[in-house]
Design a protein around this motif. Structure first.
Motif, mmCIF file in Angstrom:
data_model
loop_
_atom_site.group_PDB
_atom_site.id
_atom_site.type_symbol
_atom_site.label_atom_id
_atom_site.label_comp_id
_atom_site.label_asym_id
_atom_site.label_seq_id
_atom_site.Cartn_x
_atom_site.Cartn_y
_atom_site.Cartn_z
ATOM 1 N N ASN A 43 1.196 4.117 -3.027
ATOM 2 C CA ASN A 43 1.024 5.469 -2.672
ATOM 3 C C ASN A 43 2.474 6.565 -3.079
ATOM 4 O O ASN A 43 2.088 7.746 -3.159
ATOM 5 C CB ASN A 43 0.626 5.986 -1.272
ATOM 6 C CG ASN A 43 -0.798 5.402 -1.135
ATOM 7 O OD1 ASN A 43 -1.726 5.735 -2.144
ATOM 8 N ND2 ASN A 43 -1.197 4.908 0.153
ATOM 9 N N TRP B 131 -9.892 4.842 -2.944
ATOM 10 C CA TRP B 131 -8.680 5.675 -3.251
ATOM 11 C C TRP B 131 -9.393 6.978 -3.579
ATOM 12 O O TRP B 131 -10.619 7.148 -3.747
ATOM 13 C CB TRP B 131 -8.371 5.468 -4.680
ATOM 14 C CG TRP B 131 -9.505 5.049 -5.932
ATOM 15 C CD1 TRP B 131 -10.271 4.079 -6.216
ATOM 16 C CD2 TRP B 131 -9.800 6.005 -6.651
ATOM 17 N NE1 TRP B 131 -11.039 4.292 -7.284
ATOM 18 C CE2 TRP B 131 -10.744 5.739 -7.603
ATOM 19 C CE3 TRP B 131 -9.047 7.555 -7.079
ATOM 20 C CZ2 TRP B 131 -11.117 6.452 -8.725
ATOM 21 C CZ3 TRP B 131 -9.687 8.246 -7.956
ATOM 22 C CH2 TRP B 131 -10.601 7.779 -8.848
ATOM 23 N N GLU C 20 1.002 -1.145 -0.001
ATOM 24 C CA GLU C 20 0.032 -0.029 0.092
ATOM 25 C C GLU C 20 0.801 1.301 0.188
ATOM 26 O O GLU C 20 0.591 2.211 -0.797
ATOM 27 C CB GLU C 20 -1.020 -0.019 1.416
ATOM 28 C CG GLU C 20 -1.900 1.228 1.272
ATOM 29 C CD GLU C 20 -2.584 0.994 2.537
ATOM 30 O OE1 GLU C 20 -3.773 1.284 2.766
ATOM 31 O OE2 GLU C 20 -2.093 0.957 3.896
ATOM 32 N N GLN C 21 1.857 1.227 0.762
ATOM 33 C CA GLN C 21 2.815 2.464 0.880
ATOM 34 C C GLN C 21 3.550 2.868 -0.327
ATOM 35 O O GLN C 21 3.637 3.854 -0.888
ATOM 36 C CB GLN C 21 3.823 2.172 2.199
ATOM 37 C CG GLN C 21 3.237 2.432 3.601
ATOM 38 C CD GLN C 21 4.015 2.017 4.587
ATOM 39 O OE1 GLN C 21 5.044 1.211 4.370
ATOM 40 N NE2 GLN C 21 3.623 2.357 5.866
ATOM 41 N N GLU D 231 -3.008 10.260 -6.383
ATOM 42 C CA GLU D 231 -3.754 9.189 -5.701
ATOM 43 C C GLU D 231 -3.299 8.829 -4.247
ATOM 44 O O GLU D 231 -2.000 8.502 -3.901
ATOM 45 C CB GLU D 231 -3.876 7.953 -6.680
ATOM 46 C CG GLU D 231 -4.749 6.942 -6.252
ATOM 47 C CD GLU D 231 -4.529 5.722 -7.030
ATOM 48 O OE1 GLU D 231 -5.455 4.918 -6.818
ATOM 49 O OE2 GLU D 231 -3.497 5.413 -7.608
ATOM 50 N N VAL D 232 -4.080 8.608 -3.397
ATOM 51 C CA VAL D 232 -3.976 7.856 -2.199
ATOM 52 C C VAL D 232 -4.853 6.674 -2.005
ATOM 53 O O VAL D 232 -5.981 6.817 -2.296
ATOM 54 C CB VAL D 232 -4.346 8.817 -0.985
ATOM 55 C CG1 VAL D 232 -4.146 8.176 0.547
ATOM 56 C CG2 VAL D 232 -3.483 10.268 -1.124
ATOM 57 N N TYR D 233 -4.213 5.635 -2.060
ATOM 58 C CA TYR D 233 -4.872 4.426 -2.040
ATOM 59 C C TYR D 233 -4.747 3.539 -0.534
ATOM 60 O O TYR D 233 -3.609 3.613 -0.007
ATOM 61 C CB TYR D 233 -4.164 3.275 -2.934
ATOM 62 C CG TYR D 233 -4.470 2.036 -3.137
ATOM 63 C CD1 TYR D 233 -5.771 1.764 -3.753
ATOM 64 C CD2 TYR D 233 -4.059 0.690 -2.385
ATOM 65 C CE1 TYR D 233 -5.920 0.337 -4.064
ATOM 66 C CE2 TYR D 233 -4.390 -0.051 -2.394
ATOM 67 C CZ TYR D 233 -5.553 -0.703 -3.348
ATOM 68 O OH TYR D 233 -6.020 -2.044 -3.405
ATOM 69 N N GLU D 234 -6.069 3.153 -0.201
ATOM 70 C CA GLU D 234 -6.036 2.600 1.398
ATOM 71 C C GLU D 234 -6.736 1.110 1.243
ATOM 72 O O GLU D 234 -7.900 0.912 0.540
ATOM 73 C CB GLU D 234 -6.960 3.487 2.007
ATOM 74 C CG GLU D 234 -6.847 3.263 3.556
ATOM 75 C CD GLU D 234 -7.572 4.371 4.305
ATOM 76 O OE1 GLU D 234 -7.928 3.997 5.385
ATOM 77 O OE2 GLU D 234 -7.946 5.379 3.796
#
Length: 124
Positions: free
Chosen positions: A20, A89, A16-17, A64-67
């Motif tokens: 991002n 996202w 995930e990191q 984009e921020v993906y979580e």
């Protein structure tokens, strides 16, 4: 949480990191060379196709921020594991704020003492 579940959860956090960072050179080492990814826009086989698809996503969705949320381990073994989760996202597409969500399923394999993503299926 078992030690194996904690180890695999840490891998998913690193994945995930890395995603991002929007740096394919940080994401690619976490993917198995023979992986298959199923995205809403198509299927991608092998590291080259998968990294090209991810780069296209990075280009389309700016900032984009993906979580990953609600991560659940369905199968845990010494050399393979399966998880499912919800993802969210946010980002900018064509100059406008956008967001989305969906479900993910991943198959991980242990190769030379390191976990790798073998399959990812994302659907919205």
């Amino acid at each position: 949480m078992s030690d194996l579940a904690a180890e695999l959860t840490a891998f998913m956090t690193r994945y995930e990191q890395a995603t991002n960072t929007h740096d394919i050179d940080r994401v690619a080492p976490l993917i198995d060379a023979d992986a298959v990814y199923w995205f809403s826009d198509g299927s991608h086989r092998g590291l080259s196709e998968i990294t090209e698809a991810i780069k296209r996503t990075f280009a389309v969705i700016q900032d984009e921020v993906y979580e990953v949320q609600d991560l659940e381990w369905v199968v845990l073994a010494a050399d393979h594991a399966v998880c499912r989760y919800r993802f969210l996202w946010t980002g900018v597409v064509d100059g406008r704020p956008r967001s989305g969500q969906g479900r993910g399923t991943n198959v991980l394999v242990k190769r030379e003492s390191a976990w790798k993503m073998r399959h990812e299926h994302l659907s919205s």
